[in-house]
Structure formats: C-alpha cells, structure tokens
Write an enzyme that holds these catalytic residues in place. Structure first.
Site, PDB file in Angstrom:
ATOM      1  N   ASP A  96      39.148  41.187  20.456  1.00  0.00           N
ATOM      2  CA  ASP A  96      38.745  39.976  19.752  1.00  0.00           C
ATOM      3  C   ASP A  96      37.712  39.252  20.609  1.00  0.00           C
ATOM      4  O   ASP A  96      38.047  38.595  21.587  1.00  0.00           O
ATOM      5  CB  ASP A  96      39.966  39.085  19.487  1.00  0.00           C
TER       6      ASP A  96
ATOM      7  N   LYS B  41      32.153  33.217  15.262  1.00  0.00           N
ATOM      8  CA  LYS B  41      31.605  32.044  15.944  1.00  0.00           C
ATOM      9  C   LYS B  41      30.067  32.047  16.073  1.00  0.00           C
ATOM     10  O   LYS B  41      29.408  31.593  15.161  1.00  0.00           O
ATOM     11  CB  LYS B  41      32.325  31.818  17.272  1.00  0.00           C
TER      12      LYS B  41
ATOM     13  N   PHE C 186      44.815  33.758  21.206  1.00  0.00           N
ATOM     14  CA  PHE C 186      44.511  33.022  19.975  1.00  0.00           C
ATOM     15  C   PHE C 186      43.666  33.909  19.077  1.00  0.00           C
ATOM     16  O   PHE C 186      42.624  34.416  19.499  1.00  0.00           O
ATOM     17  CB  PHE C 186      43.761  31.714  20.265  1.00  0.00           C
TER      18      PHE C 186
END
Ligand code: PLP
Length: 400
Positions: A223, A252, A138
């Site tokens: 990532d 995040k 993702f």
C-alpha cells in the site's frame, strides 16, 4: 461570507464526522495556501500527501481545462485516449504490468483484496481465503479496507468486519511467519506507515516478507497510497527498497489533487485473477482524472521533483536533528524523503502542536503515536524548510 459564516453554514448542513480546524481555505499558489481573509500559510501537509506539486500549477491546470472542454466522463464500457496514455505512463513509472483505476485509496485496497482472493481461488479451486496485515497500519475506511487496518479505535464500533484477517507486528518477520497459514492469500504492508506514525519498514523485513510470499505462492500487496508518487525520493518507495510487490496500491498524489487511485498488478497476477464481470466502478479511470494522472507523472518527471526530494532530504533531516536537540519535548524523528515525523513526548499533544503551527501560518499534520507529521509538496525549497522549522521550534518551545 466570512470564515465564521462559512463554518456555521457547513456545520449546520454537513454530518459532523470531521473535527475540522478553524480555518477556511480559499485558494493556493505554489506552496502557499490562503484563507478567505487573505492570510497566507506555508503548506507542509499537501492535503495529506495529495498536492505533490503544490497549487495552481500552470501545466496541470492547462491539461485539466483542455480535457474539461473535450470529455470528462464516459463509462468503462468504452475506450478513451486518456485511459490509454495514463495507464501506459503509470505502468512505466511503477514498474508494474497492468493498472486498474479507482476513485480513492480505499477502493484500490478493496480491489487488491478481491484480486488476491480470486488468485487463490483459481489456483486451489476453493474459496475461504484471508489476509495478513500489520499492526498500526492504515488502509482506509471502507469495510474491506478497515478489516486490514490495524488500529483498534477505527475498527471496534464496526465489528464484525471481514473474516480471516490476522495481524502481525510491523518490522517483525517472525510474527508475519506465525500469522500466515493455509488460508492466507496475501500479505498487505505499507513500506512506510503513514497514519500509524510515519514508520519506515526495514529493508530486511520487506525482503523477508517477499521471500515468504514466494515460498508460499501468496501475493504481496504494497500500500503506497501515501508513500508513493515520489514522496520518499523514488517514484514508489518499493523501488528504493528493491523489493517488488505482486500488487501495488497508489492514490493520494496520483491525480495531483483530483480524486483517483489505482491498483497495479504483475502479468502473473493479471493472467489468473480478475476477469470481466468480477469487478468494476462507474467513475474510476474517467477522462478527467486520467488526464490528471498523465499530467502529474509528466510534471514529476519533467520538473525534476524526485531530484528535489533527494537533494533536500539531507538538509531537512539535519534541521529535524536540530529540532530534536533544541526542543525538550521532541524525542526523535523518523521517515524517508519528504515523509517525516517528529516523535513527541507525553508533555505535548501532536494535535495541539498542529493547531499552534496553523495559527502561526504553517500547515502540518499529526499521526498515531503522538507524532508531528510533515508531508510537504515535493517542490519546496531550502528557504521553505527554514521557515517551517523555525515555526515548529517556536511552537515546541512554548508547548513543552
Ligand atoms: C489515505 C490512505 C488510504 C485511504 O485512501 P482514501 O483515498 O482516503 O480512501 C489507504 N492507505 C494509506 C496508506 C493511506 O495513507
């Protein structure tokens, strides 16, 4: 307004693109969230891995309030002190050389793709390069990030996406070797897959991908938007693996709750990829969000957050062993540090478990592959773990 009125008003006016839970959060303090009716919830989700040090942190609030009174936006046409300080700190803790700040995770992925394409373009004097990405990965919802996301359900309605993306099997080096060809400019991997099901990479897999990239002079992109910023017990998960990427993505938890991400590159990449005019963003790296980055990194270091993750992980994992032993529907658990998943069998749906936990005052998440996902703030205590596990056991006993 009570929660019903707030929910109705929201649904009347917001494009229904999220299936939200039936709860209206009002404020938070420490690791506890409160809804508008005053009910308390123990937070084991951190706003999907964002609120790393919980809520209402005095050091963080003071820094942000001070910066608000000084300057919160100035264009990237100009310098400002927070950009200097935050980039210095971020390069230090990430062990990378140069930072580019974005507004989100997906935007960091976009920047990484452009950087890798430009690096290959400069090296070989041609365009036409593509990326190798992983199944079950993702990387975000924008078109470029979606192009490298290996989950069909997210992609199908939006095809065709970016050309020349090949998918390999996560943790299968042979499949990555097969997917790489003369048009590959980069390989993108999450060291611990989050949305895909909380699956850590094997060390040998990441080492093998690194060696492959070195051999072919293509770039390795990690990532770490979800697994970075202390969550797995090292500042970035790649430090724990001992494998260094050419491009590192973070977002995040980076701004402790304020919207900011970054892609970080080595000097080698910085020297022969993007140059002025190739890339930009209006808000990215603004004074308010970079103040948040500075404060987040300071809190993480000064308050011993990594130490807390490392000292409590064995305890958390022993409690997850208990869940798997005691609850028939819990098949196994996996993860790293405070990024953990309980794999459930077909008799229960992870989404229903999340809902039932919420009703009992515990906020948790689900992930792909019917996984119950735990991303608690890095400041939780042993007592918080006990409380969360008790609720999870109670719910799984009823659900199965
Ligand atoms: C959340 C996430 C993204 C996307 O970040 P946004 O800020 O939602 O755009 C990308 N990669 C990973 C691994 C993520 O967990």
């Amino acid at each position: 307004m009570n929660s019903k009125e707030i929910i109705d008003l929201t649904e009347q006016n917001c494009f229904h693109v999220y299936n939200r839970f039936n709860v209206v959060f009002d404020h938070g303090d420490g690791v506890t969230l409160y809804d508008v009716e005053g009910k308390a919830y123990l937070d084991f989700a951190s706003g999907i891995g964002v609120n790393a040090f919980g809520y209402n942190n005095k050091k963080f609030n003071d820094t942000i309030t001070r910066q608000l009174g000084k300057l919160y936006h100035i264009s990237n046409l100009y310098y400002h002190p927070m950009l200097a300080e935050a980039s210095k700190k971020l390069c230090e803790v990430s062990k990378m050389d140069k930072a580019f700040f974005t507004n989100s995770g997906a935007e960091a992925v976009e920047g990484a793709i452009k950087t890798a394409k430009k690096y290959a373009y400069n090296k070989n004097n041609r365009s036409g390069y593509g990326i190798v990405a992983m199944d079950s990965s993702f990387h975000g919802r924008t078109v470029g990030a979606l192009s490298v996301t290996g989950t069909e359900a997210y992609r199908t309605p939006f095809l065709p996406l970016m050309d020349k993306v090949d998918f390999a099997t996560f943790n299968d080096l042979g499949s990555v070797k097969d997917a790489v060809d003369d048009d590959t400019c980069a390989i993108i991997v999450e060291p611990v897959q989050g949305e895909g099901g909380v699956t850590p990479a094997n060390k040998e897999f990441l080492e093998g991908v690194r060696a492959l990239c070195d051999k072919k002079d293509i770039l390795l992109i990690f990532d770490e938007i979800q697994c970075g910023m202390g969550r797995t017990g090292s500042m970035y998960a790649c430090h724990g693996y001992g494998v260094k990427p050419d491009i590192l993505l973070t977002a995040k938890a980076l701004g402790g709750g304020l919207p900011i991400g970054a892609f970080l590159v080595t000097d080698k990449v910085a020297k022969s990829s993007l140059t002025p005019g190739d890339h930009g963003t209006t808000y990215g790296g603004n004074p308010l969000c970079t103040a948040a980055v500075k404060a987040s990194i300071e809190i993480m270091t000064a308050d011993g957050l990594l130490e807390n993750v490392n000292s409590l992980t064995p305890y958390l994992e022993s409690k997850l062993d208990e869940v798997v032993k005691d609850c028939k529907c819990a098949k196994s658990h996996r993860g790293k540090g405070f990024m953990q998943g309980i794999v459930l069998d077909e008799s229960v749906k992870a989404g229903d478990v999340v809902k039932a936990c919420l009703e009992k005052g515990l906020v948790v998440l689900s992930a792909g592959g019917n996984v119950l996902r735990l991303l608690p703030p890095l400041v939780i205590s042993k007592a918080d773990i006990d409380k969360a596990i008790a609720i999870i056991k109670e719910v799984l006993a009823v659900e199965q």
